[in-house]
Design an enzyme around this catalytic site. Structure first.
Site, PDB file in Angstrom:
ATOM      1  N   GLY A 163       7.914   7.552 -12.927  1.00 56.56           N
ATOM      2  CA  GLY A 163       7.030   6.767 -13.802  1.00 56.56           C
ATOM      3  C   GLY A 163       5.773   7.553 -14.126  1.00 56.56           C
ATOM      4  N   ALA A 220      -5.244  21.097 -14.881  1.00 53.04           N
ATOM      5  CA  ALA A 220      -5.790  21.807 -13.722  1.00 53.04           C
ATOM      6  C   ALA A 220      -4.781  22.818 -13.178  1.00 53.04           C
ATOM      7  CB  ALA A 220      -6.180  20.795 -12.643  1.00 53.04           C
ATOM      8  N   ARG A 277      13.728  10.122 -15.541  1.00 51.59           N
ATOM      9  CA  ARG A 277      14.443  10.018 -14.267  1.00 51.59           C
ATOM     10  C   ARG A 277      15.785  10.714 -14.500  1.00 51.59           C
ATOM     11  NH1 ARG A 277      11.606   4.941 -14.430  1.00 51.59           N
ATOM     12  NH2 ARG A 277      10.016   4.996 -12.792  1.00 51.59           N
ATOM     13  N   ASP A 291       7.349   9.633  -4.524  1.00 51.16           N
ATOM     14  CA  ASP A 291       8.221  10.010  -3.404  1.00 51.16           C
ATOM     15  C   ASP A 291       9.581  10.538  -3.855  1.00 51.16           C
ATOM     16  OD1 ASP A 291       6.644   9.633  -1.227  1.00 51.16           O
ATOM     17  OD2 ASP A 291       7.287   7.568  -0.850  1.00 51.16           O
ATOM     18  N   THR A 331       1.375   8.401  -9.152  1.00 51.82           N
ATOM     19  CA  THR A 331       2.035   7.107  -9.339  1.00 51.82           C
ATOM     20  C   THR A 331       0.982   6.015  -9.320  1.00 51.82           C
ATOM     21  OG1 THR A 331       3.475   5.430  -8.357  1.00 51.82           O
ATOM     22  CG2 THR A 331       2.611   7.063  -6.836  1.00 51.82           C
ATOM     23  N   ASP A 359       1.425   3.207  -8.217  1.00 55.66           N
ATOM     24  CA  ASP A 359       1.733   2.252  -7.139  1.00 55.66           C
ATOM     25  C   ASP A 359       0.947   2.473  -5.843  1.00 55.66           C
ATOM     26  OD1 ASP A 359       3.522   1.034  -8.774  1.00 55.66           O
ATOM     27  OD2 ASP A 359       5.325   1.835  -7.831  1.00 55.66           O
ATOM     28  N   ASP A 407       1.762   4.185  -3.394  1.00 55.85           N
ATOM     29  CA  ASP A 407       2.704   3.950  -2.284  1.00 55.85           C
ATOM     30  C   ASP A 407       3.217   5.244  -1.650  1.00 55.85           C
ATOM     31  OD1 ASP A 407       4.169   4.782  -4.457  1.00 55.85           O
ATOM     32  OD2 ASP A 407       5.806   3.351  -4.163  1.00 55.85           O
ATOM     33  N   ARG A 438       7.241  -2.425  -7.587  1.00 58.48           N
ATOM     34  CA  ARG A 438       8.569  -2.926  -7.198  1.00 58.48           C
ATOM     35  C   ARG A 438       8.651  -3.078  -5.685  1.00 58.48           C
ATOM     36  NH1 ARG A 438      12.563   0.639 -10.028  1.00 58.48           N
ATOM     37  NH2 ARG A 438      11.763  -0.362 -11.894  1.00 58.48           N
TER      38      ARG A 438
END
Ligand code: ADP
Ligand code: F6P
Length: 324
Positions: free
Chosen positions: A15, A26, A76, A107, A129, A131, A133, A175
């Site tokens: 994503g 950079a 993806r 991840d 991301t 998220d 996460d 999610r």
């Protein structure tokens, strides 16, 4: 053992996240400063397998800092999860003279990066991301912009929810991760947050809390629901039927992934991207750039992937304490 790298590739995968462009800029500029050549790999691992590779110089990344999305596009790619796909990817890198890669993603993208590293292509991950996460780092590029975008949108829904004395279920992205939901819960003063890490499906308790809030004089009820729990529309119908309070669902969706990145996302992305290029210049491989306890570090990819992240219980308890 350190391996000398002369040409590196950079790709964005999974994503997209606001700030990825600052990270690409950079990587390119720091690598050139370190005397490396840089190639852009379009569309993540999918573009690598299609050999969509372009030369980049310092001007390729001019005027992109303030733009959301990623100039390299993202995708993806199922093929890259297979051993054959990964070997083909490494072979394409060698064929194009690419001996190091910076992978900007989450991840899943780091799992792919670890595979490329094992096949002899020096690889460094940069956490991108919305998220938040990724366990090895306290910061991921895109979270700050996404959570601010969601917060502003929820403020707007709140206005109309209050005018109509309604209950509003607002679904935010995530999610498997409830960080955006929890942060909006705090920032928007929501009455409830439903987090994938915590929600036990007990809708009756949720309904009881809404009825209780109304009895205590609350004119609206904002419930932030994370995408991982979902079903916001049917949940709204059931809540309306059970409470008699008009209830609406709003799904914020992909608007949370776009837009001009915040200052924080631009700065962290710039530093992380530069650190990634510098690690490659030092011959390092199989590392993720992380920000932990106030410092930038790098962590072994496999160790990073083995770490677990959870919503801090004390933060969740404080959220509930403040909903009174
Ligand atoms: P994110 O990087 O945001 O977590 P995904 O989980 O969708 O996003 O992963 C992005 C891409 O990374 C996948 O489409 C795939 O190409 C690659 N990837 C994911 N898991 C693996 C894996 N186990 N091995 C190799 N590549 C992987
Ligand atoms: O990983 C970022 C994220 O936005 C998640 O919050 C969400 O579950 C997922 O990506 C949605 O991805 P897609 O682009 O496939 O809709």
């Amino acid at each position: 053992m350190a391996k000398e790298v002369k040409t590196i590739g950079v790709l964005t995968s999974g994503g997209d996240a606001p700030g990825m462009n600052a990270a690409i800029r950079a990587v390119v500029r720091a690598a050139i400063h370190e005397g490396l050549k840089v190639k852009g790999i379009m569309r993540g691992y999918a573009g690598l397998l299609q050999e969509e590779i372009v030369d980049m110089d310092t001007t390729s990344v001019s005027d992109i800092m303030h733009r959301g999305g990623t100039i390299l596009y993202t995708a993806r790619c199922t093929e890259f999860t297979t051993a054959e796909g990964q070997e083909l990817g490494a072979e394409i890198c060698r064929r194009n003279g690419i001996d190091g890669i910076v992978v900007i993603g989450g991840d899943g993208s780091f799992r792919g990066a670890g595979k490329l590293a094992a096949l002899g292509i020096n690889t460094i991950g940069v956490p991108g991301t919305i998220d938040l996460d990724i366990a090895c780092t306290d910061y991921t590029i895109g979270f700050d912009t996404a959570v601010n975008t969601a917060m502003e949108a929820i403020d707007k829904v709140r206005d109309t929810s209050t005018s109509h004395e309604r209950c509003s279920i607002i679904e935010v992205m995530g999610r498997n991760a409830g960080y955006i939901a929890l942060w909006c819960g705090f920032a928007n003063g929501a009455e409830d947050v439903l987090l994938p890490e915590r929600y036990d499906g007990d809708e009756q308790s949720l309904i009881n809390r809404i009825i209780e809030n109304r009895k205590r004089g609350k004119r609206h009820n904002i419930i932030i629901n994370a995408e991982g729990i979902g079903h916001s529309v049917s949940m709204a119908r059931r809540i309306e039927a059970a409470t008699g309070i008009e209830t609406r669902a709003t799904i914020l969706g992909h608007m949370q992934r776009g837009g001009t990145p915040t200052c924080k996302d631009r700065v962290y992305a710039s530093i992380m991207g530069a650190k990634a290029a510098m690690l490659l210049a030092q011959g390092k491989s199989n590392r993720v750039v992380a920000y932990r306890n106030g410092e930038y570090k790098d962590v072994d990819i496999q160790e990073a992937l083995a770490m677990k992240k959870d919503i801090p219980e004390d933060q969740y308890e404080i959220f509930k304490m403040l909903v009174r």
